[in-house]
Design a protein around this motif. Structure first.
Motif, short mmCIF file in Angstrom:
data_model
loop_
_atom_site.label_atom_id
_atom_site.label_comp_id
_atom_site.label_asym_id
_atom_site.label_seq_id
_atom_site.Cartn_x
_atom_site.Cartn_y
_atom_site.Cartn_z
N LEU A 154 0.69 -1.27 0.23
CA LEU A 154 0.00 -0.19 -0.05
C LEU A 154 0.82 1.24 0.00
CD1 LEU A 154 -2.76 -0.69 2.58
CD2 LEU A 154 -2.91 -0.81 0.21
N ASP A 155 0.05 2.38 -0.55
CA ASP A 155 0.77 3.74 -0.51
C ASP A 155 0.58 4.30 0.96
OD1 ASP A 155 1.28 6.41 -0.52
OD2 ASP A 155 0.61 6.71 -2.52
N MET A 156 1.55 4.24 1.81
CA MET A 156 1.52 4.66 3.31
C MET A 156 0.93 6.27 3.39
SD MET A 156 1.70 2.13 5.33
CE MET A 156 1.06 1.29 4.14
N ASP A 157 1.54 6.87 2.52
CA ASP A 157 0.79 8.24 2.50
C ASP A 157 -0.59 8.45 2.18
OD1 ASP A 157 3.30 9.30 3.14
OD2 ASP A 157 4.00 9.73 0.98
N ALA A 158 -1.08 7.58 1.43
CA ALA A 158 -2.45 7.66 0.92
C ALA A 158 -3.31 7.08 2.19
CB ALA A 158 -2.61 6.62 -0.29
N LEU A 159 -2.51 5.98 2.81
CA LEU A 159 -3.29 5.55 4.04
C LEU A 159 -3.38 6.47 5.03
CD1 LEU A 159 -4.73 2.95 5.10
CD2 LEU A 159 -2.53 2.28 6.26
N ASN A 160 -2.45 7.10 5.14
CA ASN A 160 -2.18 8.05 6.22
C ASN A 160 -3.43 9.35 6.00
OD1 ASN A 160 -1.55 11.20 7.22
ND2 ASN A 160 -0.08 9.95 8.20
N LYS A 161 -3.45 9.68 4.52
CA LYS A 161 -4.52 10.43 4.31
C LYS A 161 -5.96 10.01 4.50
CE LYS A 161 -6.44 13.41 0.63
NZ LYS A 161 -8.06 12.86 1.01
N LEU A 162 -6.19 8.75 4.27
CA LEU A 162 -7.35 8.17 4.67
C LEU A 162 -7.87 8.08 6.08
CD1 LEU A 162 -9.86 6.44 3.50
CD2 LEU A 162 -8.54 4.54 4.09
N CYS A 163 -6.77 7.96 6.80
CA CYS A 163 -7.06 7.77 8.40
C CYS A 163 -7.47 9.52 8.95
CB CYS A 163 -5.91 7.53 9.00
SG CYS A 163 -5.54 5.72 8.77
N GLY A 164 -6.63 10.26 8.24
CA GLY A 164 -6.99 11.83 8.43
C GLY A 164 -8.51 11.98 7.99
N ASP A 165 -8.98 11.47 6.78
CA ASP A 165 -10.32 11.75 6.50
C ASP A 165 -11.24 11.09 7.43
OD1 ASP A 165 -9.55 12.92 4.38
OD2 ASP A 165 -9.84 11.09 3.03
N PHE A 166 -10.96 10.01 8.19
CA PHE A 166 -11.93 9.40 9.31
C PHE A 166 -11.36 10.12 10.48
CE2 PHE A 166 -12.71 5.96 6.03
CZ PHE A 166 -14.10 5.92 6.29
N LEU A 167 -10.95 11.24 10.43
CA LEU A 167 -10.65 12.21 11.63
C LEU A 167 -9.62 11.62 12.83
CD1 LEU A 167 -14.37 13.03 12.51
CD2 LEU A 167 -12.66 14.11 11.12
N TYR A 168 -8.62 10.55 12.34
CA TYR A 168 -7.30 10.53 13.16
C TYR A 168 -6.54 11.89 13.25
CZ TYR A 168 -7.32 5.49 13.91
OH TYR A 168 -7.89 4.25 14.29
N ASN A 169 -6.01 11.97 14.21
CA ASN A 169 -5.05 13.34 14.56
C ASN A 169 -6.12 14.52 14.60
OD1 ASN A 169 -2.93 11.52 14.82
ND2 ASN A 169 -2.65 11.49 12.44
N LYS A 170 -7.32 14.64 14.47
CA LYS A 170 -8.02 15.56 14.29
C LYS A 170 -9.12 15.79 15.29
CE LYS A 170 -7.59 15.76 9.27
NZ LYS A 170 -8.45 16.03 7.68
N GLU A 171 -9.78 16.99 15.30
CA GLU A 171 -10.81 17.30 16.41
C GLU A 171 -12.12 16.47 15.83
OE1 GLU A 171 -10.54 19.07 19.17
OE2 GLU A 171 -8.37 19.66 18.72
N LEU A 172 -12.63 15.80 16.97
CA LEU A 172 -14.08 15.12 16.80
C LEU A 172 -15.25 16.26 16.78
CD1 LEU A 172 -13.53 11.85 18.63
CD2 LEU A 172 -13.05 12.13 16.25
#
Length: 482
Positions: free
Chosen positions: A292-310
């Protein structure tokens, strides 16, 4: 000629005066600009922000309202009083919690500090919209007005089931309606009795007890195999022919120089992507992860609010995901199966499942349904609110179909056998120390064609207690439909 020279001198004088006036004009315009900006800010505050600022739970001035208002009740969605103020003959007020520990973390407490709904809804509870005649009478007779009541989204029966099902286990349960964002149950254990909060705080200050911690919103855990949902989605995005995926599981494998084994070293044989998720095959997912593209997976996790305010008004901790293409590749096999350095709260895991259940659109989770005065008239209504689209509806449907394999023939099939409703979900075992001790997860939703309820269960140290998060989830779903 003379007349022309005089005109030139006048023009020159005018130019000199104009140049002298430039600084004055600049200052004048600047002052006007600042004044207009201040007026816009003032109007915005008065018209838009004032109510929200006053209602902010960190506004200490709210407590001044208690001098003239008896704090209102907190009530469940089905009409059960969860918190109220009792006044004795001498006028002494006591905040009472009829169901003590059961709603401890969701409702919170209101002395020695505040927590839970007692903190978030404090302004509404200390505001009175009682009949004006009563308020005039109270003002003249030096009596207090009755505060407004907060009607929550919490369901007493569902909360009771979740609380009892969790039993003596430490952990958390969150249940949310994915189509609205209404939080129907929130349980955290170990718990406490808010009626005895003073002694509880004193005891916890002198011990290692963490009973005041709301594990549902503040407990940080490795997501374990529940993270494979996101790994699956990223693989689907990068591989349109994902249905042709095939892997030969031998129970163990070496990936990026890291040894990975399936649960109890079970050999799954030839597995498809669906089988890999259904059986929670660690070696298959580690194999997937190395491609897998780890940067793409990182972005996907960000889209699902990892490392972000809920999008949640209560107090919580942000989940953490750190893997990128620059991270040590030896972390990939662990990260893609939900181990490594990734941490998530049960609330956040429930939110992820809510987005999938709701066709890719996340509704903001909330716990206050409406505000009523003491006579039952609605003062304010809180409506469902969309956070936005997280993934496409097609992706949500694909994940739903894959997660149904988990409950139909995979790791959760024994638990949901005979259920009169359908469930899509994912089990998870999350190791948390070098001894391989593990937590137990289940996240999923019921009635997959028109999802009713998302349930997330986390049991701490389940490998040593024998408890099953999936078993508890089944009891909660059953209670919802009975």
């Amino acid at each position: 000629m003379k007349k022309y020279s005089q005109g030139s001198r006048e023009a020159q004088e005018k130019q000199k005066n104009d140049k002298k006036n430039v600084p004055v004009l600049v200052i004048t315009y600047f002052v006007i600009f600042i004044f207009i900006g201040m007026m816009v800010h003032l109007v915005k505050y008065v018209v838009i922000d004032a109510d929200s600022d006053i209602a902010n739970s960190y506004n200490k001035r709210q407590n001044l309202y208690a001098e003239t208002v008896i704090k209102g009740q907190i009530i469940s969605d089905d009409g059960v009083v969860l918190a109220e103020t009792k006044t004795d003959d001498d006028g002494n007020e006591t905040r009472v919690y009829p169901y003590s520990n059961m709603f401890a973390h969701a409702v919170g407490y209101d002395s020695n500090g505040q927590a839970g709904l007692e903190m978030v809804s404090n302004y509404f509870l200390l505001t009175s919209n009682q009949n004006i005649l009563y308020r005039i009478y109270h003002a003249l007779s030096d009596k207090k007005d009755m505060g407004n009541n907060v009607i929550t989204t919490l369901d007493y029966d569902l909360q009771s089931t979740a609380y009892n099902a969790l039993g003596d286990n430490d952990g958390a349960v969150v249940a949310i309606e994915p189509s609205t964002g209404k939080i129907k149950a929130m349980v955290s254990k170990p718990d406490f009795d808010p009626n005895q909060i003073s002694s509880v705080i004193e005891e916890t200050a002198n011990s290692d007890s963490s009973c005041l911690l709301n594990r549902a919103t503040q407990g940080m855990y490795p997501p374990g195999s529940t993270f494979k949902i996101l790994t699956t989605l990223e693989y689907i995005r990068e591989n349109p022919n994902y249905k042709s995926y095939s892997y030969e599981c031998e129970g163990d494998g070496i990936f990026n120089s890291v040894s990975i084994h399936c649960y109890n070293h079970k050999v799954h044989g030839t597995v498809s992507l669906e089988d890999s998720l259904a059986y929670s095959c660690n070696t298959s997912f580690s194999n997937i992860g190395t491609k897998l593209d780890m940067d793409a997976l990182n972005k996907l996790c960000g889209d699902f609010l990892y490392n972000k305010e809920l999008p949640y008004d209560g107090y919580y901790k942000k989940s953490s995901y750190t893997m990128t293409s620059k991270t040590d590749k030896s972390l990939i096999p662990q990260t893609v199966i939900g181990q490594g350095e990734t941490l998530i709260t049960p609330l956040h895991n429930a939110i992820i499942m809510c987005a999938i259940a709701n066709g890719g659109v996340l509704m903001k989770p909330y716990m206050m349904d409406r505000i009523e005065n003491c006579d039952g008239s609605v003062v304010k209504k809180f409506s469902k609110d969309s956070y936005g689209r997280i993934i496409s509806s097609a992706e949500a449907q694909t994940l739903t179909e894959l997660m149904m394999s988990v409950t139909e023939y995979g790791t959760a099939s024994d638990y949901f056998s005979g259920a009169e409703y359908t469930v899509a979900g994912k089990t998870g075992t999350a190791e948390f120390n070098e001894n391989k001790d593990s937590h137990s997860w289940f996240i999923g939703f019921s009635n997959v064609n028109n999802p009713d309820l998302v349930v997330c269960v986390l049991i701490e140290n389940a490998s040593n207690t024998g408890a099953s998060a999936t078993s508890i989830a089944r009891k909660i779903f059953d209670a919802y439909y009975n």
